[in-house]
Design a protein around this motif. Structure first.
Motif, PDB file in Angstrom:
ATOM      1  N   LEU A  31      45.607  36.076  42.649  1.00 28.80           N
ATOM      2  CA  LEU A  31      47.097  35.864  42.810  1.00 28.80           C
ATOM      3  C   LEU A  31      47.936  37.126  43.310  1.00 28.80           C
ATOM      4  O   LEU A  31      48.861  37.057  43.365  1.00 28.80           O
ATOM      5  CB  LEU A  31      47.658  35.693  41.142  1.00 28.80           C
ATOM      6  CG  LEU A  31      46.939  34.466  40.582  1.00 28.80           C
ATOM      7  CD1 LEU A  31      47.660  34.160  39.214  1.00 28.80           C
ATOM      8  CD2 LEU A  31      47.312  32.908  41.428  1.00 28.80           C
ATOM      9  N   PRO A  85      49.865  35.610  34.258  1.00 21.13           N
ATOM     10  CA  PRO A  85      48.357  35.695  34.773  1.00 21.13           C
ATOM     11  C   PRO A  85      47.750  36.850  34.116  1.00 21.13           C
ATOM     12  O   PRO A  85      48.320  37.804  33.789  1.00 21.13           O
ATOM     13  CB  PRO A  85      48.434  36.010  36.429  1.00 21.13           C
ATOM     14  CG  PRO A  85      49.767  35.477  36.737  1.00 21.13           C
ATOM     15  CD  PRO A  85      50.697  35.727  35.719  1.00 21.13           C
ATOM     16  N   TYR A  86      46.534  36.483  33.459  1.00 21.87           N
ATOM     17  CA  TYR A  86      45.618  37.379  32.549  1.00 21.87           C
ATOM     18  C   TYR A  86      46.138  37.477  31.316  1.00 21.87           C
ATOM     19  O   TYR A  86      45.269  38.237  30.462  1.00 21.87           O
ATOM     20  CB  TYR A  86      45.622  38.794  33.335  1.00 21.87           C
ATOM     21  CG  TYR A  86      45.166  38.867  34.723  1.00 21.87           C
ATOM     22  CD1 TYR A  86      43.689  38.539  35.073  1.00 21.87           C
ATOM     23  CD2 TYR A  86      45.974  38.823  35.937  1.00 21.87           C
ATOM     24  CE1 TYR A  86      43.228  38.392  36.192  1.00 21.87           C
ATOM     25  CE2 TYR A  86      45.395  38.767  37.104  1.00 21.87           C
ATOM     26  CZ  TYR A  86      43.996  38.628  37.309  1.00 21.87           C
ATOM     27  OH  TYR A  86      43.805  38.272  38.716  1.00 21.87           O
ATOM     28  N   LYS A 128      45.955  28.921  38.585  1.00 23.44           N
ATOM     29  CA  LYS A 128      45.313  29.594  37.423  1.00 23.44           C
ATOM     30  C   LYS A 128      45.424  28.644  36.326  1.00 23.44           C
ATOM     31  O   LYS A 128      46.260  27.431  36.492  1.00 23.44           O
ATOM     32  CB  LYS A 128      46.345  30.796  37.053  1.00 23.44           C
ATOM     33  CG  LYS A 128      47.444  30.549  36.506  1.00 23.44           C
ATOM     34  CD  LYS A 128      48.422  31.950  36.260  1.00 23.44           C
ATOM     35  CE  LYS A 128      49.676  31.748  35.593  1.00 23.44           C
ATOM     36  NZ  LYS A 128      49.467  31.301  34.264  1.00 23.44           N
ATOM     37  N   THR A 129      44.244  28.881  35.286  1.00 22.89           N
ATOM     38  CA  THR A 129      44.279  28.019  34.168  1.00 22.89           C
ATOM     39  C   THR A 129      45.525  28.466  33.572  1.00 22.89           C
ATOM     40  O   THR A 129      46.068  29.456  33.384  1.00 22.89           O
ATOM     41  CB  THR A 129      43.157  28.333  33.366  1.00 22.89           C
ATOM     42  OG1 THR A 129      43.207  29.782  32.832  1.00 22.89           O
ATOM     43  CG2 THR A 129      42.107  28.111  34.382  1.00 22.89           C
ATOM     44  N   TYR A 186      48.999  28.812  44.633  1.00 25.51           N
ATOM     45  CA  TYR A 186      47.720  29.518  44.203  1.00 25.51           C
ATOM     46  C   TYR A 186      47.711  28.958  42.696  1.00 25.51           C
ATOM     47  O   TYR A 186      48.727  28.798  42.067  1.00 25.51           O
ATOM     48  CB  TYR A 186      48.191  31.071  44.112  1.00 25.51           C
ATOM     49  CG  TYR A 186      48.206  31.316  45.286  1.00 25.51           C
ATOM     50  CD1 TYR A 186      47.249  31.927  46.381  1.00 25.51           C
ATOM     51  CD2 TYR A 186      49.402  31.721  46.104  1.00 25.51           C
ATOM     52  CE1 TYR A 186      47.463  32.578  47.832  1.00 25.51           C
ATOM     53  CE2 TYR A 186      49.851  31.912  47.483  1.00 25.51           C
ATOM     54  CZ  TYR A 186      48.634  32.543  47.968  1.00 25.51           C
ATOM     55  OH  TYR A 186      48.798  32.986  49.388  1.00 25.51           O
ATOM     56  N   SER A 200      44.564  33.014  30.735  1.00 24.54           N
ATOM     57  CA  SER A 200      45.289  32.394  31.871  1.00 24.54           C
ATOM     58  C   SER A 200      44.961  32.998  33.162  1.00 24.54           C
ATOM     59  O   SER A 200      45.334  33.916  33.528  1.00 24.54           O
ATOM     60  CB  SER A 200      46.697  32.566  31.657  1.00 24.54           C
ATOM     61  OG  SER A 200      47.477  31.698  32.648  1.00 24.54           O
ATOM     62  N   ALA A 201      43.744  32.287  33.469  1.00 25.99           N
ATOM     63  CA  ALA A 201      42.921  32.924  34.430  1.00 25.99           C
ATOM     64  C   ALA A 201      43.259  32.386  35.920  1.00 25.99           C
ATOM     65  O   ALA A 201      43.088  31.309  36.272  1.00 25.99           O
ATOM     66  CB  ALA A 201      41.298  32.934  34.147  1.00 25.99           C
ATOM     67  N   PRO A 202      43.374  33.299  36.960  1.00 21.82           N
ATOM     68  CA  PRO A 202      43.358  32.722  38.278  1.00 21.82           C
ATOM     69  C   PRO A 202      42.062  32.130  38.591  1.00 21.82           C
ATOM     70  O   PRO A 202      40.887  32.522  38.449  1.00 21.82           O
ATOM     71  CB  PRO A 202      43.604  33.979  39.231  1.00 21.82           C
ATOM     72  CG  PRO A 202      44.162  35.085  38.339  1.00 21.82           C
ATOM     73  CD  PRO A 202      43.664  34.778  36.875  1.00 21.82           C
ATOM     74  N   ASP A 250      42.146  40.204  42.569  1.00 20.68           N
ATOM     75  CA  ASP A 250      43.241  39.312  42.096  1.00 20.68           C
ATOM     76  C   ASP A 250      43.494  38.319  42.841  1.00 20.68           C
ATOM     77  O   ASP A 250      44.115  38.586  43.926  1.00 20.68           O
ATOM     78  CB  ASP A 250      44.351  40.319  41.605  1.00 20.68           C
ATOM     79  CG  ASP A 250      45.565  39.599  41.240  1.00 20.68           C
ATOM     80  OD1 ASP A 250      45.321  38.285  40.627  1.00 20.68           O
ATOM     81  OD2 ASP A 250      46.788  40.122  41.212  1.00 20.68           O
TER      82      ASP A 250
END
Length: 298
Positions: free
Chosen positions: A282, A235-236, A166-167, A164, A247-249, A280
């Motif tokens: 993630l 994440p987030y 994420k940035t 998965y 830090s976005a999925p 979400d």
């Protein structure tokens, strides 16, 4: 006067709410706290659950002093949960574990990036997720990271593992993989072997060694964050960058279609819409049943 807010029965002093933390966008500390409380609290708390925290603090914004801390800061309320964590220098220390909205807002008031290990409190050094940090060396960008991510996704899938994305919230991309509880050293060995293979098969694009002299124009596949002592941006979390980047999925379609570095830049203000659209992305990482065995490094 510092306003006092009650959250889940806990009284919190939330300070300097009008202070501008991100001058490029004029984003204030109050807006940062609102982002954590009203926009991402649910999914963020799920990813923070039972994971000892390291904080990157930036109390005066990204242009001020930045410093990492693992120890609970002076004045930590007695009701904030801490957990013992083994350290090299001593038998164990204690670190913060955010376990609800009150402790999330207490921590966010310190102005921090949230960083977590790949294991949970109570089982230090036993990973339940694997991470690859794809870090581009200029002139490479996240566009090249996406090419590497697609290669990794294919080869992880061949080994029965699902990735998965994420940035990072900075320049790159993170891939996260749910795994059965596995010693961190074994996870690291597998991740390193895959990074080495990526460099061998994509020599014009990938480097697995950290030396900066090797990295211009390539993507550093950093497998080292699987080590028990290392952490990765949660994440987030907001990042200490010029803008309030997250830090976005991201979806695999977004990774496949990325053609410009700005395609995968998401700010705090983008996240409510993304969560409404995607939920979400993630969430599978928080489901213990999604973990799969880690193959031998081979």
């Amino acid at each position: 006067m510092t306003p006092i807010t009650e959250v889940e029965g806990r009284r919190l002093a939330l300070s300097n709410l009008d202070k501008v933390l991100y001058p490029a966008t004029g984003t204030t500390k109050g807006e940062v706290l609102h982002y954590y409380a009203a926009t991402v609290a649910g999914p963020l708390l799920a990813h923070l659950r039972d994971r000892p925290l390291s904080f990157l603090r930036y109390p005066d914004g990204p242009d001020g002093q930045l410093f990492f801390t693992k120890n609970p800061p002076p004045g930590t309320p007695s009701w904030v949960r801490t957990a013992p964590v083994p350290h090299h220098e001593k038998e164990s220390a204690r670190q913060i574990v955010v376990d609800g909205l009150a402790s999330l807002m207490w921590a966010a008031n310190l102005v921090v990036e949230f960083h977590t290990p790949q294991w949970r409190a109570g089982a230090p050094g036993t990973a339940d997720r694997m991470v690859f940090d794809l870090d581009p060396g200029a002139p490479a960008t996240v566009v090249e990271c996406c090419r590497v991510a697609l290669w990794l996704r294919e080869h992880l899938a061949a080994d029965g593992l699902e990735a998965y994305g994420k940035t990072s919230g900075s320049k790159g991309l993170h891939l996260l993989v749910p795994v059965e509880p596995t010693p961190s050293a074994r996870v690291s060995a597998y991740a390193k072997a895959l990074a080495v293979r990526a460099e061998r098969e994509l020599p014009e694009l990938v480097v697995h060694r950290m030396r900066r002299a090797l990295r211009p124009g390539k993507v550093f596949v950093d497998f080292s964050q699987n080590a028990a002592a290392k952490t990765t941006a949660t994440p987030y979390t907001l990042r200490a960058r010029a803008e309030p980047t997250v830090s976005a999925p991201v979806t695999w379609a977004e990774i496949e279609e990325c053609r410009d570095a700005r395609d995968l830049v998401f700010l705090a203000g983008d996240m409510a819409g993304r969560l409404a659209l995607h939920g979400d992305l993630l969430a599978p990482l928080t489901d213990a049943d999604r973990g799969r065995p880690v193959p031998d490094a081979g």
